[in-house]
Design a protein around this motif. Structure first.
Motif, PDB file in Angstrom:
ATOM      1  N   GLU A  74       0.832  -1.207   0.000  1.00 24.97           N
ATOM      2  CA  GLU A  74       0.000   0.000   0.000  1.00 24.97           C
ATOM      3  C   GLU A  74       0.868   1.260   0.000  1.00 24.97           C
ATOM      4  O   GLU A  74       0.624   2.197  -0.776  1.00 24.97           O
ATOM      5  CB  GLU A  74      -0.924   0.006   1.220  1.00 24.97           C
ATOM      6  CG  GLU A  74      -1.949  -1.100   1.250  1.00 24.97           C
ATOM      7  CD  GLU A  74      -3.212  -0.758   0.464  1.00 24.97           C
ATOM      8  OE1 GLU A  74      -3.330   0.396   0.014  1.00 24.97           O
ATOM      9  OE2 GLU A  74      -4.060  -1.657   0.308  1.00 24.97           O
ATOM     10  N   ASN A  83      -3.653  -4.824  -6.424  1.00 24.42           N
ATOM     11  CA  ASN A  83      -4.877  -5.482  -6.884  1.00 24.42           C
ATOM     12  C   ASN A  83      -4.909  -6.940  -6.428  1.00 24.42           C
ATOM     13  O   ASN A  83      -5.946  -7.451  -5.982  1.00 24.42           O
ATOM     14  CB  ASN A  83      -4.985  -5.416  -8.408  1.00 24.42           C
ATOM     15  CG  ASN A  83      -5.314  -4.029  -8.917  1.00 24.42           C
ATOM     16  OD1 ASN A  83      -5.877  -3.209  -8.185  1.00 24.42           O
ATOM     17  ND2 ASN A  83      -4.966  -3.742 -10.166  1.00 24.42           N
ATOM     18  N   GLN A 121      -3.246  -8.246  -3.826  1.00 23.12           N
ATOM     19  CA  GLN A 121      -3.382  -8.326  -2.368  1.00 23.12           C
ATOM     20  C   GLN A 121      -4.822  -8.114  -1.911  1.00 23.12           C
ATOM     21  O   GLN A 121      -5.249  -8.681  -0.908  1.00 23.12           O
ATOM     22  CB  GLN A 121      -2.476  -7.287  -1.696  1.00 23.12           C
ATOM     23  CG  GLN A 121      -1.054  -7.764  -1.492  1.00 23.12           C
ATOM     24  CD  GLN A 121      -0.363  -7.038  -0.351  1.00 23.12           C
ATOM     25  OE1 GLN A 121      -0.746  -5.931   0.030  1.00 23.12           O
ATOM     26  NE2 GLN A 121       0.674  -7.645   0.191  1.00 23.12           N
ATOM     27  N   ARG A 122      -5.564  -7.309  -2.629  1.00 21.67           N
ATOM     28  CA  ARG A 122      -6.952  -7.062  -2.258  1.00 21.67           C
ATOM     29  C   ARG A 122      -7.870  -8.208  -2.693  1.00 21.67           C
ATOM     30  O   ARG A 122      -8.881  -8.482  -2.043  1.00 21.67           O
ATOM     31  CB  ARG A 122      -7.428  -5.747  -2.881  1.00 21.67           C
ATOM     32  CG  ARG A 122      -6.782  -4.516  -2.241  1.00 21.67           C
ATOM     33  CD  ARG A 122      -7.088  -3.244  -3.002  1.00 21.67           C
ATOM     34  NE  ARG A 122      -6.490  -2.078  -2.357  1.00 21.67           N
ATOM     35  CZ  ARG A 122      -6.496  -0.854  -2.871  1.00 21.67           C
ATOM     36  NH1 ARG A 122      -7.077  -0.636  -4.053  1.00 21.67           N
ATOM     37  NH2 ARG A 122      -5.941   0.156  -2.216  1.00 21.67           N
TER      38      ARG A 122
END
Length: 217
Positions: free
Chosen positions: A78, A137, A139-140
């Motif tokens: 992040e 993207n 990781q989410r």
């Protein structure tokens, strides 16, 4: 005596001529005023701190770009994604200011300044931007794939994301060759995608409407 009279007569004629042609005098005043205004406008435009090195610190941006090569902690995805996006924003701002100055140069009929450094910096930034966007993207999405509601999974979307991200990472492994930090991120996400690929056929089969309704053959 006659010479003095002739000289006086010429002065009277010239004076009368000037008084009888106010347009010529007015035109001269307008031209003089226009030249003065133009000179002032040029001076103002030239004083705007947008030209040359005042436009943007290429050394500072280049130094920040080089620091991206050390970013390789997947746990800081992040933060790293924000860092890269912020650098992109600064380059976009510099490009906008360059375009503004170019417009002023064209307005005054000056030679238009080129800024090839900006294009080169954007080119170098692009793979870093794609890397961290892909990492964030992934990781989410990954927790949703592994721990989320199975009924909410869209098999086609999952398969598309896995395939697109894997191909993108494969290309970046070539583009970012020699950059140890970013390559660690590429390897980590690629490995996770490879592992998850094994689950896609099962997800597709289980989310098949026929299986979901229990009407399969």
């Amino acid at each position: 005596m006659q010479s003095i009279a002739s000289s006086a007569l010429r002065r009277v004629v010239l004076s009368a001529s000037k008084r009888s042609n106010p347009l010529a005098s007015s035109t001269r005043r307008v031209h003089s005023t226009t030249r003065s205004a133009s000179a002032k406008m040029r001076a103002i435009a030239a004083s705007v701190p947008l030209e040359g090195e005042a436009l943007v610190s290429y050394d500072a941006l280049t130094a920040r770009l080089k620091k991206l090569s050390a970013l390789g902690d997947i746990g800081e995805t992040e933060v790293n994604a924000f860092t890269v996006t912020e650098l992109q924003r600064k380059l976009a701002d510099a490009a906008e200011r360059a375009a503004l100055y170019n417009a002023r140069e064209e307005l005054f009929g000056w030679d238009v300044t080129e800024y090839p450094q900006l294009a080169e910096l954007n080119k170098q930034l692009e793979p870093h931007l794609l890397l961290w966007q892909t990492a964030i993207n992934f990781q989410r999405a990954y927790p949703t794939w592994m721990e989320g509601s199975f009924e909410e999974l869209n098999p086609e979307q999952v398969e598309s994301d896995v395939g697109n991200w894997w191909r993108m990472l494969y290309k970046m492994s070539k583009t970012l060759a020699g950059l140890e930090g970013p390559l660690r991120v590429v390897a980590h996400v690629k490995e996770k995608l490879e592992e998850f690929k094994a689950h896609i056929p099962l997800i597709t089969a289980m989310r098949n409407p026929a299986c979901a309704t229990g009407t399969g053959a």
